[in-house]
Design an enzyme around this catalytic site. Structure first.
Site, PDB file in Angstrom:
ATOM      1  N   GLU A 273       4.577   0.775  -5.611  1.00 47.33           N
ATOM      2  CA  GLU A 273       4.626  -0.674  -5.350  1.00 47.33           C
ATOM      3  C   GLU A 273       5.354  -0.997  -4.047  1.00 47.33           C
ATOM      4  O   GLU A 273       6.405  -1.650  -4.038  1.00 47.33           O
ATOM      5  CB  GLU A 273       5.253  -1.408  -6.536  1.00 47.33           C
TER       6      GLU A 273
ATOM      7  N   GLU B  75      -1.234   0.622 -13.740  1.00 53.18           N
ATOM      8  CA  GLU B  75      -0.220   0.286 -14.750  1.00 53.18           C
ATOM      9  C   GLU B  75      -0.587  -1.021 -15.435  1.00 53.18           C
ATOM     10  O   GLU B  75      -1.007  -1.972 -14.772  1.00 53.18           O
ATOM     11  CB  GLU B  75       1.152   0.047 -14.104  1.00 53.18           C
TER      12      GLU B  75
HETATM   13  C1  GLA Z   1       6.387  -1.792 -12.191  1.00 49.41           C
HETATM   14  C2  GLA Z   1       6.749  -0.384 -11.772  1.00 49.41           C
HETATM   15  C3  GLA Z   1       6.990   0.541 -12.918  1.00 49.41           C
HETATM   16  C4  GLA Z   1       7.737  -0.148 -14.023  1.00 49.41           C
HETATM   17  C5  GLA Z   1       6.949  -1.357 -14.458  1.00 49.41           C
HETATM   18  C6  GLA Z   1       7.579  -2.072 -15.633  1.00 49.41           C
HETATM   19  O1  GLA Z   1       5.060  -2.048 -12.174  1.00 49.41           O
HETATM   20  O2  GLA Z   1       5.798   0.189 -10.923  1.00 49.41           O
HETATM   21  O3  GLA Z   1       7.742   1.644 -12.439  1.00 49.41           O
HETATM   22  O4  GLA Z   1       8.991  -0.527 -13.561  1.00 49.41           O
HETATM   23  O5  GLA Z   1       6.889  -2.253 -13.397  1.00 49.41           O
HETATM   24  O6  GLA Z   1       6.800  -3.157 -16.055  1.00 49.41           O
END
Ligand code: GLA
Length: 704
Positions: A169, A326
């Site tokens: 991210e 994710e």
């Molecule tokens: C983000 C991060 C993950 C985790 C999630 C939790 O998307 O990339 O590592 O922290 O949030 O929702």
């Protein structure tokens, strides 16, 4: 200078015999982030067994493992990762291997105090978290390149490896850094952009408040100042910051490509929810687009926002398949109130992404953490283990996914285009705009929601990309409109398209300077009107809209609109937040302001231009009014929303080049639903003959 135009939608998505986004794992991927370093190795054995039970075939590994892989600077320990990757491979589970560069180790912070993240107030942000580093730091660049190179060399040929996951991210929490290193990098970026200081002074309008620069060295990052900082400077700083992260990504990607040829490289985007990264610019840089999406748990009908983010991800991916890197099986841990998903919601969410182009359904995370900041975040394997509802739903979904393989490589069929632009978002929400209630994402979401309720699928499009194939183009708030974007829209309408533009569009150029000649300078001729004055409303104030007093018999009457202009119910349409003094010169008024500061003037107009029509909506219409106006625009566009579909049922249509067609229907309601459709369910094989029944909360995927 405008954003780089994204690569255009390619036919590659459904080219026969194509490899999927993961050539070494050519099937729908299922799994999630896996953090084995949080567990003793005997647990890994159990993990592999359980992953196989759940149908997991892909895990993302090593995302935050830098401190374990390089415990002291330049000393590496790969033994545990060697064993883990071998174990995964032996278990038939593929690996998306991360570069761990989102979590620099504590030693890096100690050795490189100059690389600490600084906020706009000049505060140095602390460690003990993740992503606490300056994106422009040369020390960070060297250290992250070193660990990336080590990983690439060691694992390039590992048979478990199918994908590289660069960082995590980018821009998520350290998007903007205001330290001296960042300021120097900003100056370099500005030199590249403008070449000469005179051009920068011109673009930034530095004659205003006597801000003229006589030397590049005088330029700072836009730190907090006693009053509003130059908006063009802020806009360039946002562009620079997105590019600073992109430079970091490119460095890692190039190392991975060089040392590990043939393995695609991705990084997880946060589409629609990350304001600071211009993903149009990033899209062409990744081998495959991947996205993270988390529901706004407390919002009702948050599946509409999910659909919007998935559609935006597909757009950024150029229409090609993308990976849902994710999402959550149930509650997250970082919202004010972390609402658990209800039974069946996990499945609807996953299949909602899949229906809109995802070819991987991955979760954060495989096994719930016992410690650390995310110990209350849900997982595929909850703290309660395999006796839990979430686990059962995870296993059921994993069992059903292979039946959905026929969807792979087919195209999502869209009806409507909606423009999306990060630069415009940034510019619109700078300080000292005419109303603090102007909100980029709010209008996008409002128009998107209406299209969703009308079962029309939206393709998001960059403002400068050709629009010829769409019947209707919606432009919710394109405050920053380049001449190229304006010309693109003009060409589209003249060629027969139907355009609907919402207020505060076409106002400024790429330097946040007002287009000359009256608002909305870039779109005045196209819309056939001038906005003489912005007339924003007070907090909570509403205005009523009605039919213009017999002025234009030719204007179409929106559906559901009373035929008699004197009908007292004509006052039920309302506007909030914003009104304008609109002077038509060519456009026909469709609705007028009945009261408020713009009383008597046009509120909604329609302009015939060439073979098409350009609608303009000068206020924030409440949902019912927006629905009616949009329906009138559908009529111009020849768009007919599918009928007979119960509320709460989401429909997505897909097609392959070989003529195969699919319909995915998701019932978000609490009652069983029926709608007219025929076809064979991919999962249970039942044939639906004219009537498709979808159980409450259920999903059907039909080959029609
Ligand atoms: C983000 C991060 C993950 C985790 C999630 C939790 O998307 O990339 O590592 O922290 O949030 O929702």
């Amino acid at each position: 200078m405008s954003s780089q135009t994204p690569h255009l939608v390619a036919a590659a998505a459904d080219a026969p015999g194509r490899a999927g986004p993961l050539p070494r794992l050519d099937r729908l991927a299922y799994g999630g982030d896996y953090n084995p370093e949080q567990w003793p190795e005997h647990v890994w054995i159990e993990d592999v067994e359980l992953m196989r039970t759940a149908g997991v075939n892909l895990v993302s590994v090593g995302i935050f493992s830098w401190a374990l892989l390089e415990p002291t600077e330049g000393n590496f320990e790969f033994g545990w990762l060697d064993r883990l990757l071998d174990l995964m491979h032996d278990g038939g589970i593929a690996v998306d291997l991360a570069t761990p560069t989102a979590a620099p180790p504590a030693w890096f912070r100690r050795l490189h105090p100059e690389a600490r993240l600084v906020d706009r107030h000049g505060n140095i942000l602390g460690g003990g978290a993740r992503q606490s580093f300056c994106p422009s730091s040369p020390g960070y660049a060297r250290a992250s390149a070193r660990i990336t190179g080590q990983l690439a060399r060691r694992y390039a040929d590992h048979p478990a490896l199918v994908l590289w996951h660069s960082h995590n991210e980018y821009g998520g929490v350290n998007a903007l850094c205001y330290c001296e290193t960042s300021a120097a990098a900003f100056r370099d970026w500005l030199r590249d952009r403008y070449g000469e200081l005179a051009r920068l002074n011109d673009a930034w309008g530095t004659t205003f408040w006597g801000q003229r620069y006589g030397d590049w060295a005088e330029i700072e990052a836009p730190l907090a100042a006693p009053t509003a900082v130059n908006p063009a400077q802020q806009l360039d700083f946002l562009r620079f910051s997105s590019d600073a992260h992109l430079t970091n990504f490119r460095r890692e990607r190039d190392i991975l490509h060089r040392l590990s040829p043939g393995v695609p490289v991705t990084t997880n985007f946060m589409l629609a929810n990350c304001k600071t990264i211009d993903y149009w610019r990033w899209a062409a840089e990744v081998d495959v687009v991947s996205n993270d999406h988390y529901l706004r748990a407390e919002e009702p009908e948050n599946h509409i926002e999910l659909a919007m983010c998935a559609d935006l991800t597909r757009a950024v991916a150029g229409g090609r398949p993308w990976l849902l890197m994710e999402h959550s099986t149930s509650a997250v841990n970082w919202q004010p109130r972390n609402i658990a998903k209800r039974p069946g919601e996990l499945r609807r969410n996953s299949l909602g992404h899949l229906a809109r182009g995802a070819e991987a359904v991955l979760f954060f995370q495989w096994r719930a953490a016992r410690f650390g900041a995310e110990k209350f975040h849900s997982a595929m394997l909850p703290h309660g283990g395999t006796g839990t509802r979430v686990w059962r739903e995870v296993v059921d979904l994993g069992a059903d996914l292979p039946a959905l393989e026929p969807l792979r490589g087919t195209r999502v069929l869209a009806d409507v285009a909606m423009l999306w632009d990060w630069e415009s978002w940034w510019a619109l929400e700078l300080d000292w705009r005419p109303s603090v209630d102007l909100d980029y994402r709010e209008r996008i979401a409002a128009y998107y929601e209406r299209a969703w309720r009308d079962r029309l699928t939206v393709d998001f499009v960059h403002p400068e990309r050709a629009l010829g194939d769409y019947r209707l183009v919606v432009v919710p708030s394109l405050y920053l409109t380049t001449p190229a974007a304006a010309e693109n829209l003009r060409r589209y309408v003249a060629g027969g398209g139907t355009l609907l533009v919402s207020y505060f569009s076409g106002i400024v150029d790429a330097d946040d300077a007002v287009h000359p000649g009256g608002y909305p300078g870039a779109l005045r001729d196209l819309l056939g009107l001038t906005v003489e004055e912005f007339l924003p409303l007070r907090a909570g104030e509403t205005v009523r809209l009605g039919r213009p007093g017999g002025v234009v018999a030719a204007a179409p009457v929106p559906d559901g609109w009373p035929a008699d202009p004197a009908d007292p119910t004509a006052g039920t349409l309302t506007g909030q937040v914003w009104t304008e003094a609109v002077l038509p010169h060519g456009a026909e008024p469709v609705l007028s302001y009945l009261d408020g500061p713009a009383a008597g003037g046009p509120a909604v107009t329609r302009h015939r231009l060439g073979a098409g029509h350009a609608w303009y909506v000068s206020t924030r219409l409440a949902a019912d009014g927006l629905a009616r106006v949009l329906r009138a625009a559908y009529r111009d566009a020849g768009l007919v929303p599918p009928g007979g579909v119960p509320d709460g049922v989401e429909l997505i249509r897909r097609a392959g080049t070989d003529g195969r067609r699919f319909l995915i229907a998701i019932n978000h309601g609490e009652r069983d639903a029926e709608l007219p459709a025929s076809g064979t369910d991919l999962i249970d094989g039942t044939f639906h003959d004219g009537v498709l029944r979808i159980p409450a909360g259920g999903v059907r995927a039909l080959r029609t």
